[in-house]
Structures are given as structure tokens and as C-alpha cells.
Scaffold this active site. Structure first.
Site, PDB file in Angstrom:
ATOM      1  N   ARG A   1       0.837  -1.208   0.000  1.00  0.00           N
ATOM      2  CA  ARG A   1       0.000   0.000   0.000  1.00  0.00           C
ATOM      3  C   ARG A   1       0.877   1.265   0.000  1.00  0.00           C
ATOM      4  O   ARG A   1       0.518   2.282  -0.554  1.00  0.00           O
ATOM      5  CB  ARG A   1      -0.920   0.021   1.228  1.00  0.00           C
ATOM      6  CG  ARG A   1      -1.958  -1.082   1.229  1.00  0.00           C
ATOM      7  CD  ARG A   1      -2.918  -0.913   2.390  1.00  0.00           C
ATOM      8  NE  ARG A   1      -3.718  -2.120   2.596  1.00  0.00           N
ATOM      9  CZ  ARG A   1      -4.845  -2.154   3.294  1.00  0.00           C
ATOM     10  NH1 ARG A   1      -5.312  -1.055   3.860  1.00  0.00           N
ATOM     11  NH2 ARG A   1      -5.508  -3.275   3.448  1.00  0.00           N
TER      12      ARG A   1
ATOM     13  N   GLU B   1     -10.967  -1.892  -5.906  1.00  0.00           N
ATOM     14  CA  GLU B   1     -11.507  -0.919  -4.963  1.00  0.00           C
ATOM     15  C   GLU B   1     -10.586   0.295  -4.831  1.00  0.00           C
ATOM     16  O   GLU B   1      -9.382   0.188  -5.032  1.00  0.00           O
ATOM     17  CB  GLU B   1     -11.672  -1.560  -3.574  1.00  0.00           C
ATOM     18  CG  GLU B   1     -12.606  -0.761  -2.656  1.00  0.00           C
ATOM     19  CD  GLU B   1     -12.289  -0.893  -1.176  1.00  0.00           C
ATOM     20  OE1 GLU B   1     -11.210  -1.384  -0.814  1.00  0.00           O
ATOM     21  OE2 GLU B   1     -13.143  -0.473  -0.367  1.00  0.00           O
TER      22      GLU B   1
HETATM   23  N1  GLU Z   1     -10.868  -0.503   1.851  1.00  0.00           N
HETATM   24  C1  GLU Z   1     -10.261  -1.762   2.152  1.00  0.00           C
HETATM   25  C2  GLU Z   1     -11.331  -2.766   2.488  1.00  0.00           C
HETATM   26  O1  GLU Z   1     -12.491  -2.431   2.627  1.00  0.00           O
HETATM   27  C3  GLU Z   1      -9.211  -1.642   3.215  1.00  0.00           C
HETATM   28  C4  GLU Z   1      -9.694  -1.304   4.565  1.00  0.00           C
HETATM   29  C5  GLU Z   1      -8.490  -1.111   5.480  1.00  0.00           C
HETATM   30  O2  GLU Z   1      -7.716  -2.040   5.633  1.00  0.00           O
HETATM   31  O3  GLU Z   1      -8.331   0.001   5.987  1.00  0.00           O
HETATM   32  O4  GLU Z   1     -11.059  -3.907   2.585  1.00  0.00           O
END
Ligand code: GLU
Ligand code: 5AD
Length: 637
Positions: free
Chosen positions: A250, A321
């Protein structure tokens, strides 16, 4: 002279962790008491505090991961080189384990006040007032102050579709970011593989209202265990699956991800908190896709998503996403929106190209969850819709809009309904009537009950809300959410709970009047927020987003970013619904404001909280669920 109006507090998080709710509350309370707050966001080094201390009458250091003494080793040396007269405070969770005697360590490092464990905001404010009694407010104007002068904001994105030349030039640079990029190069070959995969978008298109697709999260370090995990979840009834990407990836740190992969091969345990998609690259992803035969997605929060998107799609993943707002302000301390919009436009154009050239429809999802904590539905939906509009401009034709359960059932059901209808009308109005729209219900995303039985009860009732909201898909939580990343068994167990609720399918009567009332409010608020953005951008969405956040006309509660004004405060009403307790500069009309104020006043009255400051209500609400201080879930019907 009395402390208060005008004194400057430099406030920020120290070290590796990304908690920002406590910081946001403190920031709000300081401002409400008349201080000027110089906000550093999260993940600062000690040097960054020292370098900015010149603006401040008091420096507030928050550290949550127990490693504070380690991060602060250089403080005495650095401070002696940059003399400033500020009082230094530190608080949070400063040491791992028993805090007995730990104050002394931090006093010796030069702090004036030390709070080794939880302390309430009122106490801090009282002490600060005393400490600054004789201090003159620093003469610095915070309008001219930028804590990290190295970042540039040169690009100004717009709403035009990216040209093929720009895309091609940038693509060469993106695929060169890491050696695995090469294997994603040939779009036609990728398309040949992709068109044989199960399509995420068509699976969603077939969903019957009230029978949401079930999606757990999972990600481990190595491909073989990842495949086994996927298979176990598929066999337990997951309808779609996703790679949960690790935090090295990330942050674009593929070197560390490579080290961790090597360690994991040696130790045979997972060494990352997700699957390093970029390092494993296209061939591994394709192998997994072929063995699995389930629609696949990639979930993350990557700062620069371009290479990750290229590799994911080339590897047979049919949904991706993330977006320029949802993967920026809730996650990073200083990431200009102009840059994140530019990068996500690249991703959206790539998705558009797969459709136009090869007929492959990729779903793009937006994470309306934001900081996960007390997010009013209208803010979540507004950001989803802005990201959907930006995506549609680049050629995206299937979008999924995320919303995280807040805990008042009628508000949550209303939010999903409003989100769907608003998406249809805003996309149509912008000339994109041909975009497929899905809705995603996230089971409660804020701090979870630590008691696994209470967590389980929450998951079951939350599934009930998901079904009744008629969302297209539900993202599941597990009973160990508060403690750790779930094991395969824990993940399967939670998924089965949700499945059982969905498959019982005995429809309950809804509280239609309450739902209609919530829905009307949400639609009204979203319309005002989006109109505000369009005014800011003179009709241009991309510019409007940048300008709206700069002016505080969009403002995400508890976000750790210096590009978010942080003037909005939220709290629950007496029914557990999330309300705006302070509007900051959001462009709401009088009637909307009155509605929220009335609901908060009613709660104060009923709960005997008349004299309590606003941030105290919020703090109670933030702690209520993890502490298990609630009768049942949902909090309100
Ligand atoms: N947006 C991602 C999810 O819904 C990552 C969420 C996170 O790890 O902060 O899986
Ligand atoms: N496996 C399973 N769940 C994960 N989450 C984060 N990383 C992983 C992983 N590798 C979950 C968290 C939280 C949500 C944001 O994602 O537990 O519920």
C-alpha cells in the site's frame, strides 16, 4: 493574560501507527476552547515536531503503539539545536504493558506533562490553561504555515478524459516501477485471459434484492496459503473473494515486501498483513484465478494505485476498490488531492480502455467507509458519488458504492436506498445513464466489541440489516475483529453466521416511516454537499473536490490529513443515529442544521448531558461499542 484565544498548539501523532480519532477529538476540543491548532496529522518523526515547534505555545505529541520512548531517543539533542519556548506534552499509550513509573522516562526526555495512559480531554484542557497563563500567543499566522514544505501541488486535474498519449506515456513509467510490471504490458493478452474469468460485475448484476453477495476479507503473504484460504472461504459460501493487500505494498515499499516474502518462505508463517500483489505479479495471480473460478477483487488503500491496478487486472481480477478521496484523506497525513485524483484517473481510464477495446467490464468500488467512525451517511454517499462521477468521466461503466453500517437500523437501511437512487440520478444527470450501480454494506467498521460473544451478536444483527437494506453485497466482519486478523477458521465461522441470516429469508416488517424520514434527510444533505462541490469547481468535479476540501465544504470527521479541515464533529442521537453535532463549513441550509441540532439536544435532555461539552458526547460514542457499553445491536431500531 489568560490562556485561550490565540495560543497555538502544535498537535500530531508520533511514530508508526495510524490512529487518528483521539487526535481529531483533541484538535476539535482545542479549537472550541479558542486555541489555534497547527495540525501535523499522523506518523510524524520527532524531528518533524521539533522543526515545527517554533509556531507553538504548546506541543502535543500523541503516541499509541507503546513505542514512544524509542521514537523519542533524539528529542533532547534535536531540541537543543532548535530552541523554542513551547511547553511539551505527551500522551496516548506510551509504553507496552504496565506503565508504572514510566512518567519519569518522559520527563527526563524534556516533557513538561506526561500522560502514560488514557486521560480525558477536560483534564488536559485545564492543565494547558494553567500552563499557558503567562504565555504570549506566538505571532505566527497559521495561514502561511505548511508543516512539510517539500510536497508540491503542481498538477491541477480536470474532468477531461485522459488522452491516449498521456496514458501511454505514463503507462511506461508506471510499469517500470517494479520488475513485475513488465508482465502486465500486453493489454490484448491480458484481455484474452480476463474475458475467461468470472466477472464481478455480471455476478453483481444478477443479485436479487434481499439476497446480497457475501464477501469476507483475506490476505496472507504467500500464494499457496492464499489459494487455500480462498478455497476454504469459497467452500463455506463466499460468493466473491478479494485479495486484501498488505501495508508495504500500500505504501509502495516493494523492497520490504520482498524481504517479508523471503522470511515467510523460511518461517512458514505469514509475515505481512495482506497479500503482496505487486511482488507476486501476474503469473501467480493467474494461477490462483484459474484454480479458484470465483469473481475476484483487490482491496487496499494504496497511495499510488496505478501499478497495483495494472497487475491486478492483468492477473484476472475483475474488480478494483479505491478512489481519490476515500484512499487519501482517511489514510495519509499529507497527500494532495490533486495528485490522488490524477492517479485514480489513470486507473479509471485503464478500466475504460479494457471495456472500449475488448468489451471487458471491470467493476470499480469506492470505500464510503472513510475513517469508519461516526460517519454521517450523507458524507459517505457524497464522496462515493464524486468518485463515481470521476470514474465515469474516464470510461468506467460499473461502480460499487460502499457504506459502513453505523448502528441505527432505519438510518442504515435508508442510507443504502438513498445511495442507490442518488447514484442513478446524479450519474444520469451527468450523461452516464449507462453505468451499472451496485451497493456495498460494510458490517460495522469502527472499533469492535472486544468480547467475542458480543461481536458475534453484532455480526448476526448486522447481517439482518444488510439483508433488509437490499444492498448488492455485504462485507463481513469476524468475532476476533477487535484483536487480530482472523484465521481461516474464524473467517469461515463469521461468514456462516451471515449466510445463515441471509438464507433464512423471513422478511421482517420495516419501520417505513422512520426509514422514509431518514432517507429524505440524507438525500437533501447529499444534494447540498454535491451542489457545493460543483459551485467550488464551477461545474468541474475534479477541481470542485480539491477546492471543497480546502474550504471545508467537504470535511471528513477524524481524518488524519492536513488537507482535511477537521471542523466537523459527529455524535449519536438518542436513537443511535449518527448526526452532525458541529457543521464546520459544510454547506447545509437552516432546516438541515436545525434537524441535527434538535436531535442532539434531545439526546442531551434524555440522557441528562446538558452541561457536557460536545466533544465529550463524541468521545462516549467512540468508546461505547469497543467497551461493550450497549444493550443490544443495533443501537437503534
Ligand atoms: N478498503 C479496504 C477494504 O475495505 C481496506 C480497509 C483497510 O484495511 O483500511 O477492505
Ligand atoms: N485478512 C483478513 N482481514 C483483514 N483485514 C485487514 N487485513 C486483513 C487480512 N489480511 C480486515 C480488518 C478489518 C478490515 C478493514 O479488514 O480486520 O476488519
Amino acid at each position: 493574560m489568560t490562556a485561550g484565544p490565540g495560543h497555538v498548539v502544535l498537535l500530531g501523532g508520533l511514530g508508526g501507527d495510524s490512529h487518528s480519532v483521539g487526535l481529531a477529538l483533541l484538535r476539535w476540543a482545542l479549537r472550541a476552547s479558542g486555541y489555534r491548532v497547527a495540525y501535523l496529522g499522523i506518523q510524524n518523526s520527532v524531528a518533524e515536531f521539533v522543526a515545527n515547534a517554533y509556531v507553538a505555545n504548546a506541543v502535543f505529541v500523541s503516541s499509541m503503539d507503546g513505542h514512544a520512548a524509542y521514537y523519542l531517543q533524539d528529542l533532547p539533542r534535536l531540541r537543543s539545536a532548535a530552541p523554542a519556548s513551547a511547553k511539551w506534552y505527551i500522551g496516548g499509550n506510551l509504553v507496552v504493558g504496565d506503565a508504572l513509573g514510566a512518567e519519569r522516562t518522559f520527563l527526563a526526555l524534556g516533557f513538561d506533562r506526561v500522560f502514560v495512559k488514557f486521560v480525558d480531554i477536560e483534564t488536559v484542557l485545564t492543565l494547558l490553561r494553567t500552563d499557558l497563563l503567562d504565555a504570549t500567543p506566538t505571532p505566527v499566522s497559521l495561514n502561511d504555515w505548511h508543516p512539510f514544505p517539500s510536497t508540491t501541488n503542481a498538477l491541477l486535474p480536470s474532468d477531461e478524459r485522459r488522452s491516449p498519449q498521456l496514458q501511454a506515456l505514463e503507462r511506461a513509467e508506471v510499469l517500470g516501477q517494479w520488475p513485475t510490471g513488465d508482465a502486465a504490458w500486453d493489454l490484448q493478452a491480458n484481455a484474452r485471459f480476463l474475458c475467461r474469468q468470472k466477472s464481478f460485475a455480471s455476478t453483481q448484476a444478477r443479485v436479487v434484492p434481499g439476497r446480497p453477495l457475501i464477501q469476507p476479507r483475506c490476505g496472507v503473504t504467500l500464494p499457496a496459503p492464499q489459494l487455500r484460504l480462498f478455497q476454504a472461504l469459497r467452500d463455506a459460501g463466499a460468493n466473491v473473494l478479494s485479495y486484501q493487500v498488505d501495508s508495504f505494498t500500500r505504501n509502495g515499499d516493494h523492497v520490504r515486501a520482498a524481504d517479508a516474502i523471503r522470511d515467510s518462505r523460511r518461517s512458514r508463517v505469514a509475515t505481512t498483513n495482506g497479500f503482496p500483489v505487486v511482488n507476486h505479479g501476474v503469473p501467480e495471480l493467474r494461477r490462483i484465478a484459474q484454480m479458484l473460478r470465483v469473481p475476484l477483487q483487490v482491496r487496499h488503500s494504496t497511495r499510488d494505485p496505478r501499478l497495483l491496478a495494472e497487475i491486478s487486472l492483468a492477473g484476472g481480477v475483475t474488480a478494483f476498490e479505491g478512489g481519490a478521496i476515500c484512499y487519501n484523506l482517511p489514510y495519509y497525513r499529507d497527500y494532495p488531492l490533486s495528485i490522488s485524483i490524477h492517479r485514480w484517473q489513470y486507473v479509471d481510464r485503464l478500466v475504460g480502455e479494457y471495456l472500449e477495446r475488448f468489451g471487458i467490464l471491470i467493476d470499480r468500488e469506492f470505500f464510503g467507509t472513510l475513517t469508519g467512525t461516526l460517519i454521517p451517511p450523507s458524507l459517505a454517499i457524497a464522496t462515493d458519488l464524486l468518485e463515481a462521477l470521476l470514474a465515469a468521466q474516464q470510461g468506467v461503466r460499473a461502480v460499487s458504492l460502499g457504506y459502513a453500517e453505523q448502528g441505527c437500523r432505519s438510518q442504515d437501511v435508508a442510507a443504502i436506498r438513498a445511495m442507490r437512487s442518488l447514484a442513478h440520478s446524479w450519474l444520469r444527470a451527468a450523461g452516464f445513464a449507462n453505468v451499472a450501480i451496485s451497493t456495498v454494506f460494510h458490517q460495522y467498521m469502527a472499533a469492535f466489541p472486544t468480547d467475542p460473544r458480543r461481536a458475534e451478536q453484532l455480526i448476526i444483527e448486522s447481517a439482518q440489516t444488510a439483508v433488509r437494506s437490499e444492498a448488492t453485497r455485504v462485507l463481513t466482519k469476524t468475532a476476533t475483529e477487535a484483536v487480530r486478523i482472523p484465521s481461516a477458521r474464524e473467517n469461515v465461522a463469521a461468514l456462516k453466521l451471515v449466510r445463515a441470516v441471509r438464507d433464512q429469508a423471513c422478511r421482517q416488517p420495516e419501520r417505513e416511516a422512520a426509514i422514509q424520514c431518514e432517507r429524505a434527510m440524507i438525500e437533501r444533505e447529499v444534494t447540498q454537499l454535491l451542489d457545493g462541490v460543483l459551485v467550488c469547481g464551477r461545474g468541474n468535479v475534479a477541481r470542485g473536490v480539491i477546492e471543497a476540501f480546502a474550504r471545508g465544504m467537504l470535511d471528513i470527521p477524524f481524518a488524519p490529513s492536513i488537507h482535511n479541515r477537521g471542523e466537523v464533529l459527529t455524535a449519536r442521537d438518542d436513537d443511535g443515529a449518527v448526526r452532525y453535532a458541529s457543521f464546520g463549513r459544510l454547506p447545509f441550509d437552516t432546516e438541515t442544521r436545525q434537524f441535527h441540532q434538535d436531535r442532539i439536544s434531545e439526546r442531551r435532555r434524555r440522557q441528562g448531558l446538558h452541561a457536557r461539552p460536545l466533544h465529550e458526547l463524541t468521545a462516549r460514542d467512540v468508546l461505547q461499542v469497543p467497551r461493550g457499553e450497549f444493550q443490544q445491536w443495533p443501537l437503534g431500531a
